[in-house]
Design an enzyme around this catalytic site. Sequence first.
Site, PDB file in Angstrom:
ATOM      1  N   HIS A  15      14.210 -28.872  60.925  1.00  0.00           N
ATOM      2  CA  HIS A  15      13.391 -28.077  61.846  1.00  0.00           C
ATOM      3  C   HIS A  15      12.064 -28.786  62.129  1.00  0.00           C
ATOM      4  CE1 HIS A  15      15.746 -24.178  61.601  1.00  0.00           C
ATOM      5  NE2 HIS A  15      16.351 -24.981  60.727  1.00  0.00           N
ATOM      6  N   ASP A 110       9.187 -21.182  64.555  1.00  0.00           N
ATOM      7  CA  ASP A 110      10.568 -21.107  64.142  1.00  0.00           C
ATOM      8  C   ASP A 110      10.989 -19.648  63.969  1.00  0.00           C
ATOM      9  OD1 ASP A 110      11.965 -23.831  62.860  1.00  0.00           O
ATOM     10  OD2 ASP A 110      13.065 -21.952  62.694  1.00  0.00           O
ATOM     11  N   ASN A 350      20.733 -31.213  64.750  1.00  0.00           N
ATOM     12  CA  ASN A 350      20.034 -32.441  65.165  1.00  0.00           C
ATOM     13  C   ASN A 350      20.969 -33.630  65.129  1.00  0.00           C
ATOM     14  OD1 ASN A 350      17.191 -31.422  65.394  1.00  0.00           O
ATOM     15  ND2 ASN A 350      17.728 -30.783  63.321  1.00  0.00           N
TER      16      ASN A 350
HETATM   17  N1  UDP Z   1      17.704 -37.479  58.855  1.00  0.00           N
HETATM   18  C1  UDP Z   1      17.280 -38.784  58.751  1.00  0.00           C
HETATM   19  N2  UDP Z   1      17.647 -39.490  57.665  1.00  0.00           N
HETATM   20  C2  UDP Z   1      18.409 -38.984  56.666  1.00  0.00           C
HETATM   21  C3  UDP Z   1      18.844 -37.647  56.769  1.00  0.00           C
HETATM   22  C4  UDP Z   1      18.485 -36.928  57.881  1.00  0.00           C
HETATM   23  O1  UDP Z   1      16.583 -39.296  59.643  1.00  0.00           O
HETATM   24  O2  UDP Z   1      18.708 -39.696  55.716  1.00  0.00           O
HETATM   25  C5  UDP Z   1      17.263 -36.674  60.006  1.00  0.00           C
HETATM   26  C6  UDP Z   1      18.292 -36.604  61.099  1.00  0.00           C
HETATM   27  O3  UDP Z   1      18.111 -37.665  62.008  1.00  0.00           O
HETATM   28  C7  UDP Z   1      18.002 -35.246  61.717  1.00  0.00           C
HETATM   29  C8  UDP Z   1      17.500 -34.422  60.543  1.00  0.00           C
HETATM   30  O4  UDP Z   1      17.062 -35.351  59.571  1.00  0.00           O
HETATM   31  O5  UDP Z   1      16.994 -35.351  62.681  1.00  0.00           O
HETATM   32  C9  UDP Z   1      18.562 -33.545  59.933  1.00  0.00           C
HETATM   33  O6  UDP Z   1      18.804 -32.468  60.749  1.00  0.00           O
HETATM   34  P1  UDP Z   1      20.242 -31.853  60.927  1.00  0.00           P
HETATM   35  O7  UDP Z   1      20.111 -30.672  61.819  1.00  0.00           O
HETATM   36  O8  UDP Z   1      21.192 -32.887  61.383  1.00  0.00           O
HETATM   37  O9  UDP Z   1      20.698 -31.454  59.475  1.00  0.00           O
HETATM   38  P2  UDP Z   1      20.000 -30.618  58.278  1.00  0.00           P
HETATM   39  O10 UDP Z   1      19.289 -31.599  57.447  1.00  0.00           O
HETATM   40  O11 UDP Z   1      19.095 -29.606  58.908  1.00  0.00           O
HETATM   41  O12 UDP Z   1      21.167 -30.002  57.571  1.00  0.00           O
END
Ligand code: UDP
Length: 482
Positions: A15, A110, A350
């Site tokens: 988020h 949010d 994301n």
């Molecule tokens: N992300 C990243 N590196 C990592 C893990 C996650 O840059 O090693 C970023 C990814 O690009 C995205 C966010 O963290 O922007 C994760 O959001 P997502 O909605 O995909 O998953 P969540 O972590 O909320 O389950």
Amino acid sequence: MDVHIFFLPFLAPGHMIPMTDLAKLLAGRGVKATIVTTTANASRVQPALDGSPHLDVTLLTLPFLPSVPENVTSLPTPGLTPEFIAGLNSLKSSFERLLVEHRPDCIISDVFYPWTGDLAAEHGIPRIAFHGTGSFVFSVGAAIRRFKPHEIASADDEPFLLPGLPHRVELCRSQLMGGMDGSDELMNQMTESYMKKTYGDVMNTFHEMEPGYADQLSKKTWLVGPVSLCNRDATERAVRGGGGGGQENEFDRCLDWLDSKSAGSVLYACFGSLGQFSSSQLGEIAGGLNSSGRPFVWVVRNNAGYDDTSEWMPEGFEEEEGLVIRGWAPQMLILSHPAVGGFMTHCGWNSCMEGASAGVPMVTWPLFAEQFFNERLLVDVLGIGVAVGSKVCSNVVEERTFVSREQVRKAVEEVMGGGEEADERRKSAREVAEMARRAVEEGGSSYNGLSSLIQELRDIKAGDAALSENVVTGLTQRELIE
Ligand code: UDP
């Protein structure tokens, strides 16, 4: 002076990252942008702001409850604990002090902060909600609540059709997230505040990503994504989400390694900021990636209780088959590298948007929350995903579907291999990416969405659009959520 917006992201990378992108996007269009977060989380936002020195985004901090973890990544599971929820609610008074001091013209907050609706109403400014998801999940959620198709299914794993959607979409009961039956107090508060005290939605999506779904939303909605595409240069992409936190050398190692691979040959596997597995499941992933014979970059979360790699990683595995990144990977940098030809993802919103923007087909492996809905969008609606076979939505690692190495290998082969279907999927993925690129370009749908949001806020500030009761609730479109 132009409009001033306060951004209050939920305390999780999934988020904070897109909301920081959103603040940057709006700042780039002349809006005064202020991100408000807790002291410990500031270090996750500041690098992204430092990486874009041309943009004027201010960061303000709030104190959190002492001795409560300040980010969902520090909780034992992705499920929110009562202490963490109390921490979120405790931000209200200090946030209000900042409102009084800085007098912004709008709050983009949010959905996890239902009380921001009350504060916005009290201060006579609009609250715009950020959900961290796209619009498809709203249509799915509304269809489930309205038609209750899951109640007819005779077993948890029996697929049922979701009525009333523009596409044929099936789910099964075990894939539904908790709280949809009205039993979750925070979710009920969020819905109440959203329905009664929220002016509209701003969403990290674009029309072609979810064809026909945004039209079903009950609120005024501005589609402005993919917000990640505001990060144009390599530095911006590397520092997103706080950057490597000391892992920068590893980032270079990863890019050098990718440079040595041929175009489209590498599978990138990452399960978001919260994806955890049992050691035995990690072993199956390792085995599946190994037997796929495709080079890969696999991101394995640190501090998830499986530091003892001997339990799950075959000896010599990292060096021989691919690259294993422990901790945080520069996802945007990796996905935009020409060597990457596929993405194994947990279907966090994301990641769906970032994978789609990068034009790569995906192996879908949803774990919890609305990720199973997102999987259907990638697989059934957009035709750019292959499901690995995960069927049970749960915050608890042990309750999820155990996916065998053969299932992993097969899904990777389907996505990365040759053949008509795979070619068709790659073509669709490239088309979606092209549409994403066009959406955020000047004159594109998301660019215009942002213009229209800014204009509406300017009109409200100038008094042209009265913030009447009706407008506060934003209930101008077809009511879908009941
Ligand atoms: N992300 C990243 N590196 C990592 C893990 C996650 O840059 O090693 C970023 C990814 O690009 C995205 C966010 O963290 O922007 C994760 O959001 P997502 O909605 O995909 O998953 P969540 O972590 O909320 O389950």
